[in-house]
Structure formats: C-alpha cells, structure tokens
Design an enzyme around this catalytic site. Structure first.
Site, PDB file in Angstrom:
ATOM      1  N   ASP A 196      29.822 -13.072  42.850  1.00 39.10           N
ATOM      2  CA  ASP A 196      29.138 -11.988  41.658  1.00 39.10           C
ATOM      3  C   ASP A 196      29.035 -13.048  40.491  1.00 39.10           C
ATOM      4  O   ASP A 196      29.918 -12.900  39.500  1.00 39.10           O
ATOM      5  CB  ASP A 196      30.070 -10.809  41.452  1.00 39.10           C
ATOM      6  N   PHE A 197      28.130 -13.890  40.528  1.00 43.68           N
ATOM      7  CA  PHE A 197      27.882 -14.844  39.414  1.00 43.68           C
ATOM      8  C   PHE A 197      26.869 -13.884  38.381  1.00 43.68           C
ATOM      9  O   PHE A 197      25.831 -13.786  38.814  1.00 43.68           O
ATOM     10  CB  PHE A 197      27.050 -16.088  39.497  1.00 43.68           C
ATOM     11  N   GLU A 198      27.145 -13.410  37.394  1.00 39.32           N
ATOM     12  CA  GLU A 198      26.379 -12.808  36.324  1.00 39.32           C
ATOM     13  C   GLU A 198      26.019 -13.608  35.102  1.00 39.32           C
ATOM     14  O   GLU A 198      26.827 -14.401  34.568  1.00 39.32           O
ATOM     15  CB  GLU A 198      26.837 -11.328  35.925  1.00 39.32           C
ATOM     16  N   TYR A 199      25.170 -13.259  34.232  1.00 44.26           N
ATOM     17  CA  TYR A 199      24.452 -13.864  33.047  1.00 44.26           C
ATOM     18  C   TYR A 199      24.334 -15.454  33.351  1.00 44.26           C
ATOM     19  O   TYR A 199      24.693 -16.061  32.449  1.00 44.26           O
ATOM     20  CB  TYR A 199      25.187 -13.341  31.894  1.00 44.26           C
TER      21      TYR A 199
END
Length: 469
Positions: free
Chosen positions: A258-261
C-alpha cells in the site's frame, strides 16, 4: 435474515410480532443497549426463525445443533467455524436446514424450485425413498441455498488484546486479515510490529494473514520515502529480503503493498518494484496484492492517483484492493464515506483494465461526525456505526437515508448549540455494497478497518456470501 427500518410508533415487541421473531434474538444480534429506545430510520437485522439462530449466553455449538436436530459438523461447515469453541454471544448462525410443511397440491419438484435447491439434495437430507409420495403436513428439511463464494479481507490497526479478541470473534468472515502496518525505511530495512497475537487469531479462523507494507512514516504516507526506495534497485532488494524474513518467521501467507502519494515520475519505478517482489515471493508460495487509489480514468490528475497504474497492477499482482472510500474524508465537507454512485464510477473504469476476479472492492466500517457549517481546516470525528445510532438516540433525531449515495445520515444540535452532520453505514448501505460486488462479478471486498463496532454488518455479509478460505 431481514432488514427492518424503524418507523414512527414501532416497538421492539411489535417488530418481533410482525416477523415472528424472538425479541431476545433481535436484541442480541443488533447488540442493542436499550431495547426500549428505538430510533426512527434505524436499520435492524431480524433473524429469520427456523433458519437462523443468534448465540446466547451458555450456548455451545453442540447444544445448538441438538436443539435444531442437525449434525454439529453440518452446522459448523455451513457457518465456516473451524474451531467449535469459537462461537460468541450475539453471533448469528445459519442453520444448515430449515423446516417446510407440505401443503395440499405441492410436489417435490415445486418445493425444490421454490427454495432454489435441487430435488436430489432434499431427497438426500430427508432420506426420501419415494419422491412422488408426499402428504399434507409432512415436514421436510430444506438445505440452505448455496451463496456466491467471495474473498474478503479486513485491515486491522489494533495489535493489542482487543484486536486479538476481535479477530477471534469475526475471523470466520474473512479470507485474509491484514495487520497495518510494516513500513519501508530509507536504508531498505523495514519496521516491526508486535502482531503475533492477531496473526494467531486469524489462523485459528482459517483466515490467511497478509503482511501490509507501506511508505508510512510518522503519521502519514511519505512521498520522498517512497521515491528513495523506488529509485534504487539495491534498496528494493533489501526491502524484499526483509519482507521474506518477516513472512517466514511470523506465518504470513501473502504481502499487500500500500504505497500512497507516490510521485507521478515514479509510476514505472513502482511497477518495476512490484515485478521484483512477485519474482521473489511467488516462487516461495506467497501471494502479492496492492491497494489502489479510487480512479475513474487512466489519466486522473492528483498525487494520490497518478502513480497507480491500474492495467500494470492488474497484470503483475494476484489481486488488488480498490480503496473505494473516503469521499467523506475527515478534513473535507460532510458527505457519505462511500457513496455507491461514486464507488460504481471507479468500478466502471477498473473492470475495463483489471480482471474482475482480481478486484476486492473497499468497504468502510465507520462513519464521521462533522460540525456544520463546515469550515476549511476543521476535521470530523470518526464514529462507529453503533456510536452513530447512539448519537441519534441521545439527541432525539431521526435517521435519514440518501437513495443516491445509499447511505444513512442525520443532523443534531449538541449541548453547546453546535450543529452536526453525521454520515455512517448501516445494514442497508452494506447490502447495496454487497449487491455491487455481485453486479460487477468481483473477487470480493476489503474492509477498512476493524475496531469500529458494527454488529449488523456481519449477518448481512453472511446472508449474501460464503467466504472463500
């Protein structure tokens, strides 16, 4: 199971009489704190007599089976109970068979068509030797109709004893349980968690634990941290080695990334990282999945969206979690958390570029309480669905329901004269989400996040699906 929306003048006794249901069973399954205080617009789950049973104090799976004359192994199987000791007060069990009294003119074929089960199953369950010979008043036991088999994941942030107990109590509803979170570090190492008790509780329910890996640092997702790792293949190999070590030592069955931004320029770097992860984890027998921002088109602008390449993730990983929630986010204007029309917009795009059987639709288990008129820079308070109903009861207001968003809401004024607007989830809104999973023929759903009491959800889930384990 039925869903009853409380109307003006309703009493619990009247509702129970209307459905022929036991009051105590209704109180238990809805975890009602004060059965004499109903809220107009509140959605109650009503167990269907003879088909469903809500666990009471002192019950065991064996004595429930004896009470209804069904084999205990059949009762455990239809409810996906791997350990007979793991039943909990307020949990709704589906009975493997329910009685049908033969009426004048009925045939076995007609009865099988009515209930959607085969004649052979009815014959087998009832040990019928002559299928053409039925008599009026004869009681037949009808097997429950089969349900769609879907996968469900649940994220959890509480690694303490409360989290362990919640996973023990709810784990039979999940294919996967995902403790949140392990995070990458700038040197390619990863953080640690004391997640053993939650993992063990998941395994006790035949729910596969997924290791969650993020670019979370401090109290938020860090774009620079992601860039540091995604732009350096050597650091990525260190990360993957660390992940494998944790998974092997703690009993994880898969990895959820869950890699965000992530910076837009790191879009292909992220894809390459996923390819490296899959190349090392899949031969070792582990699944790899990702969590994706809710996009409605490939070129959607915004730091949250641009580096999430739907087609590439659909090709590379085993499945994806679409984070179809947070339209009503804490720092924004009052709105439904997951308005179904917006969720469907995301799915309309997603199913064109990702195989349907690789998509888990995100589902929120919480609501929010905003002060209004809303002001920029203010933040809403997160509330559980159970707390939302309690608020409506305490302030004597009715619950409304938005048909476009398929979401309940209400307004109230607190003791200081401050007006509030609350959006949350109930059995109706969850039914709309489960219908959407069926309509789009998805792999299943994924909950964010455990720790928010929502007793009506779990019987609603079980009324719709059989959970793949």
């Amino acid at each position: 199971m039925r869903i009853h929306v409380v109307r003006p003048g309703d009493t619990l006794w009247g509702i129970s009489q209307n459905y022929g249901a036991d009051i105590n069973q209704i109180v238990l399954v809805n975890q009602m704190e004060d059965p004499n205080r109903l809220v107009v617009g509140e959605a109650l789950v009503i167990p269907e007599p003879g088909r469903e049973y809500v666990v009471q104090s002192g019950d065991t799976l064996w004595n429930i089976a004896q009470r209804y004359g069904v084999p205990v192994q059949d009762l455990a199987e239809v409810n996906q109970i791997s350990d007979p000791s793991l039943i909990f007060i307020g949990e709704m069990l589906i009975l493997p068979y329910f009685p049908h009294s033969v009426q004048s003119g009925e045939s076995l074929w007609g009865i099988s068509q009515r209930y959607g089960v085969t004649m052979d199953r009815i014959i087998q369950v009832n040990s019928i030797t002559n299928p053409s010979l039925l008599y009026v008043g004869q009681v037949l036991y009808i097997p429950v109709q089969s349900k769609p088999v879907k996968e469900f994941n649940a994220y959890i942030t509480n690694m303490r004893e409360e989290g362990r107990r919640e996973v023990l109590a709810l784990g039979r509803n999940f294919t996967y349980v995902s403790p949140f979170t392990y995070a990458i570090r700038e040197d390619g190492s990863i953080t640690d968690m004391q997640d053993g008790p939650v993992i063990n509780a998941a395994i006790a329910n035949d729910a596969g634990p997924l290791m969650v890996l993020t670019n979370f640092q401090g109290r938020s997702f860090d774009s620079d941290l992601a860039a540091t790792v995604l732009r350096n293949p050597d650091l990525q190999e260190n990360v993957i080695s660390g992940v494998l070590e944790v998974m092997q030592s703690k009993g994880y069955e898969g990895l959820n990334i869950d890699f965000e931004y992530v910076y837009p320029e790191d879009r292909e770097n992220y894809n390459d990282f996923l390819r490296r992860v899959v190349a090392r984890l899949r031969p070792a027998g582990y699944s790899v999945s990702t969590a994706l921002a809710p996009k409605i088109k490939a070129d959607q602008v915004g730091l949250l969206y641009e580096a999430h390449d739907y087609p590439a993730h659909g090709r590379i990983v085993d499945f994806v979690v679409l984070m179809t929630y947070e339209w009503g986010w804490a720092g924004g204007r009052p709105w439904a958390i997951a308005p179904i029309n917006k969720v469907r917009e995301v799915l309309d795009y997603a199913v064109k570029v990702i195989p349907r059987d690789k998509i888990l639709m995100g589902i929120p288990l919480y609501g929010r309480d905003w002060k209004i008129p809303w002001q920029e820079g203010t933040f809403a308070r997160t509330v559980s669905p159970k707390e939302a109903v309690r608020l409506a009861a305490n302030y004597g207001v009715n619950i409304q329901y938005d048909e476009t968003y398929q979401s309940p809401y209400f307004n109230y004024v607190d003791e200081n004269g401050q007006e509030h607007e609350v959006w949350f989830e109930d059995a109706r809104s969850m039914q709309a989400k489960y219908d959407t999973i069926k309509d789009y023929r998805l792999r299943g759903g994924s909950y964010w996040v455990l720790g928010s009491p929502f007793p009506q959800n779990w019987p609603t889930l079980r009324n719709n699906f059989y959970i793949k384990k």
